[in-house]
Motif scaffolding. Sequence first.
Motif, PDB file in Angstrom:
ATOM      1  N   GLN A  97      58.308 -12.533  15.019  1.00 43.75           N
ATOM      2  CA  GLN A  97      57.852 -11.691  16.125  1.00 43.75           C
ATOM      3  C   GLN A  97      59.002 -10.905  16.751  1.00 43.75           C
ATOM      4  O   GLN A  97      58.861  -9.716  17.070  1.00 43.75           O
ATOM      5  CB  GLN A  97      57.191 -12.564  17.198  1.00 43.75           C
ATOM      6  CG  GLN A  97      55.827 -13.116  16.810  1.00 43.75           C
ATOM      7  CD  GLN A  97      55.193 -13.884  17.942  1.00 43.75           C
ATOM      8  OE1 GLN A  97      55.801 -14.801  18.508  1.00 43.75           O
ATOM      9  NE2 GLN A  97      53.974 -13.518  18.301  1.00 43.75           N
ATOM     10  N   LEU A  98      60.166 -11.563  16.890  1.00 46.23           N
ATOM     11  CA  LEU A  98      61.317 -10.881  17.491  1.00 46.23           C
ATOM     12  C   LEU A  98      61.812  -9.764  16.578  1.00 46.23           C
ATOM     13  O   LEU A  98      62.134  -8.661  17.062  1.00 46.23           O
ATOM     14  CB  LEU A  98      62.434 -11.901  17.749  1.00 46.23           C
ATOM     15  CG  LEU A  98      63.690 -11.356  18.427  1.00 46.23           C
ATOM     16  CD1 LEU A  98      63.352 -10.764  19.792  1.00 46.23           C
ATOM     17  CD2 LEU A  98      64.752 -12.447  18.571  1.00 46.23           C
ATOM     18  N   ILE A 127      59.571  -6.727  16.937  1.00 45.94           N
ATOM     19  CA  ILE A 127      59.812  -5.957  18.167  1.00 45.94           C
ATOM     20  C   ILE A 127      61.120  -5.183  18.066  1.00 45.94           C
ATOM     21  O   ILE A 127      61.200  -3.993  18.434  1.00 45.94           O
ATOM     22  CB  ILE A 127      59.834  -6.900  19.386  1.00 45.94           C
ATOM     23  CG1 ILE A 127      58.439  -7.486  19.625  1.00 45.94           C
ATOM     24  CG2 ILE A 127      60.306  -6.142  20.634  1.00 45.94           C
ATOM     25  CD1 ILE A 127      58.389  -8.540  20.704  1.00 45.94           C
ATOM     26  N   ASN A 128      62.175  -5.855  17.527  1.00 50.70           N
ATOM     27  CA  ASN A 128      63.472  -5.179  17.391  1.00 50.70           C
ATOM     28  C   ASN A 128      63.381  -4.001  16.422  1.00 50.70           C
ATOM     29  O   ASN A 128      64.007  -2.964  16.638  1.00 50.70           O
ATOM     30  CB  ASN A 128      64.533  -6.172  16.913  1.00 50.70           C
ATOM     31  CG  ASN A 128      64.947  -7.143  18.014  1.00 50.70           C
ATOM     32  OD1 ASN A 128      64.830  -6.828  19.203  1.00 50.70           O
ATOM     33  ND2 ASN A 128      65.413  -8.322  17.634  1.00 50.70           N
ATOM     34  N   HIS A 182      50.916  -7.934  22.138  1.00 49.08           N
ATOM     35  CA  HIS A 182      51.620  -8.769  23.115  1.00 49.08           C
ATOM     36  C   HIS A 182      51.205  -8.522  24.568  1.00 49.08           C
ATOM     37  O   HIS A 182      51.792  -9.100  25.478  1.00 49.08           O
ATOM     38  CB  HIS A 182      53.141  -8.549  22.986  1.00 49.08           C
ATOM     39  CG  HIS A 182      53.686  -8.928  21.643  1.00 49.08           C
ATOM     40  ND1 HIS A 182      53.667 -10.214  21.165  1.00 49.08           N
ATOM     41  CD2 HIS A 182      54.243  -8.158  20.664  1.00 49.08           C
ATOM     42  CE1 HIS A 182      54.208 -10.247  19.952  1.00 49.08           C
ATOM     43  NE2 HIS A 182      54.567  -9.012  19.624  1.00 49.08           N
ATOM     44  N   LYS A 216      57.822 -10.259  26.416  1.00 48.35           N
ATOM     45  CA  LYS A 216      57.640 -11.121  25.246  1.00 48.35           C
ATOM     46  C   LYS A 216      58.945 -11.281  24.482  1.00 48.35           C
ATOM     47  O   LYS A 216      59.269 -12.375  23.987  1.00 48.35           O
ATOM     48  CB  LYS A 216      56.560 -10.524  24.344  1.00 48.35           C
ATOM     49  CG  LYS A 216      56.210 -11.387  23.139  1.00 48.35           C
ATOM     50  CD  LYS A 216      55.609 -12.720  23.564  1.00 48.35           C
ATOM     51  CE  LYS A 216      55.192 -13.549  22.365  1.00 48.35           C
ATOM     52  NZ  LYS A 216      54.588 -14.844  22.788  1.00 48.35           N
ATOM     53  N   LYS A 217      59.699 -10.213  24.405  1.00 48.37           N
ATOM     54  CA  LYS A 217      60.990 -10.273  23.722  1.00 48.37           C
ATOM     55  C   LYS A 217      61.918 -11.263  24.418  1.00 48.37           C
ATOM     56  O   LYS A 217      62.575 -12.079  23.756  1.00 48.37           O
ATOM     57  CB  LYS A 217      61.619  -8.877  23.685  1.00 48.37           C
ATOM     58  CG  LYS A 217      62.971  -8.839  22.984  1.00 48.37           C
ATOM     59  CD  LYS A 217      63.528  -7.420  22.955  1.00 48.37           C
ATOM     60  CE  LYS A 217      64.909  -7.409  22.270  1.00 48.37           C
ATOM     61  NZ  LYS A 217      65.470  -6.034  22.207  1.00 48.37           N
ATOM     62  N   GLU A 218      61.970 -11.202  25.761  1.00 45.35           N
ATOM     63  CA  GLU A 218      62.799 -12.151  26.525  1.00 45.35           C
ATOM     64  C   GLU A 218      62.345 -13.584  26.277  1.00 45.35           C
ATOM     65  O   GLU A 218      63.162 -14.496  26.125  1.00 45.35           O
ATOM     66  CB  GLU A 218      62.726 -11.822  28.016  1.00 45.35           C
ATOM     67  CG  GLU A 218      63.379 -10.504  28.400  1.00 45.35           C
ATOM     68  CD  GLU A 218      63.251 -10.228  29.890  1.00 45.35           C
ATOM     69  OE1 GLU A 218      62.777 -11.132  30.620  1.00 45.35           O
ATOM     70  OE2 GLU A 218      63.611  -9.122  30.312  1.00 45.35           O
TER      71      GLU A 218
END
Length: 549
Positions: free
Chosen positions: A193-194, A197-198, A309, A319-321
């Motif tokens: 997931q990370l 997003i990145n 998200h 969500k990233k945090e």
Amino acid sequence: MILSLYVKNFVLIDELTLDFQNGFSAFSGETGAGKSLFIDAISILCGAKVSPSFIQKGAQKAVLEMCVEVHKKHPSLQKLAEAEIEVEDHSFIISKTFTQEGKSTTKVNSRNVTAAFLRDLMSDVIDIHSQHDSQYLLNPKSHLGLLDNFVQDDDLTSSVRTAYKDYKQKQQELDTLLEKEFNQEDLDFFMFQLDEINALDASENEIEELENYQKDMMAFERVSKALNEAMQAIDTSSYENIYEATKALDELEQEALVKIKEEMLNAYYLIDEQKDALHAYANSLEYDEEKLNQVQERLFQIQKIVRKHGHTFKDVLLKKEELVSKIELFSDRDAAIALKQQEIEQLYKEFYKHASKLSEKRKQRAKELEKEIQVQLEDLYLPNAKFEITFTNQDSVHGIDGVEFYISMNKGESLRPLTKVISGGELSRLMLGLKVIFTKLQHIETIIFDEIDTGVSGKVAYAIGQKMKELAKVTQVFSITHLAPVAAHADAHYLVRKEEVNDHTSTSIVSLSYDERIRELAMISTNSLSDKALDAAKELLDSCEESHG
């Protein structure tokens, strides 16, 4: 305060309009005359339940209306603003209409509202107190708030509240941390997931630019057509003649004509400049279908992640945090737990520092409050009563104190919680004394006493009247009473009477003049209009007026 009350087709009331002033108003009348109807009508307009049985026999509907005024910082105004109900001059009108079929409408300033909203709105405006009521003063949950109102240190209570919430938030994070243990599959999913997003590598500024471009391109045809029409209109116009007209005025020196010429020149140059600007904007327009497709594809990819998200791009960032925190936690869970515990310990110390300071201030002011209440009780001929504020240790958003009011009414009697006091007459006097102090701290605009003087007489009745008069200095007071010494202290006296005409019974409420008050006081006291009774009533009324200046 209540400015006016309108009642129509309500039980025994045909139609009634009453206007009120600030101060102390007494209401008297024979038993069964309908004094309770007055209270019922106001209660319904404060959100109490209603039924068709309140509608006058033969009528299809009943109508109640009340105009209320509050001070400019009253909490009810904030509630109205949040409900987008407009208010002028800190006053508003509540109306209630209900029919025999069980249908009803409730409005505030002509806007429909729910009964729940009305109850919440009026909770700090009108306090109706009967001999056996159990409102905020009898509720132990209210006692800490009442004491804090007396302490009057909003900054300190706010600091305690904020510190406690920070501490509890961190405690909840630790609890979640202790409950969860991630496995390799969890870690792989978090990493996926990370990375997703990145890889998107988007920003709010980019999204705004893309959306604006898409919006412009989608409107290209409409904008282009309008621009062409505008340019054709201005290009084929004869606005240049304005310039020629100014040249014709060059030789004239009259002040008015010189000014007209200047304005005409300004108009010409403005039109000429805007003509060029219009052409420049039209030349800058370029429809690039390929770029539009690229923009729409980019927005589609961004929205795909957003929907995954949350609802906005900020949800994606949050969500990233969260994912970063979970991955770090997986890498070193023990260190993360230790760090949380340190943070919690520090936050609790901060909370306890503020809460201890507030607790100390509460205990100091509690002694002062006890003395003030003791004075009130003695004034109301409760010389053996003893009031005390008890403290217990209890961590909460309000600090480290639990607070409850205790009282004993007789010599040698142990202190008991206020809720355990059951003697009607004594309880009424106790509550009256407490309300003299607390009403001004509770933002209450109108307090209504419904026959709380039942079972007392003589000097006690006179003292109750004095105390109500004292309370009326800070709030509007209505009192339904059977006692002349209470009614004689009032600024205004209303008579509730029942009349029977041609097999029809109706209740009316009328304001009494000075002479009428004397007659009513005589009837209340002795049920007689003899010279002796009238002289005694006049002496009572005059002495009360003199005692209050």
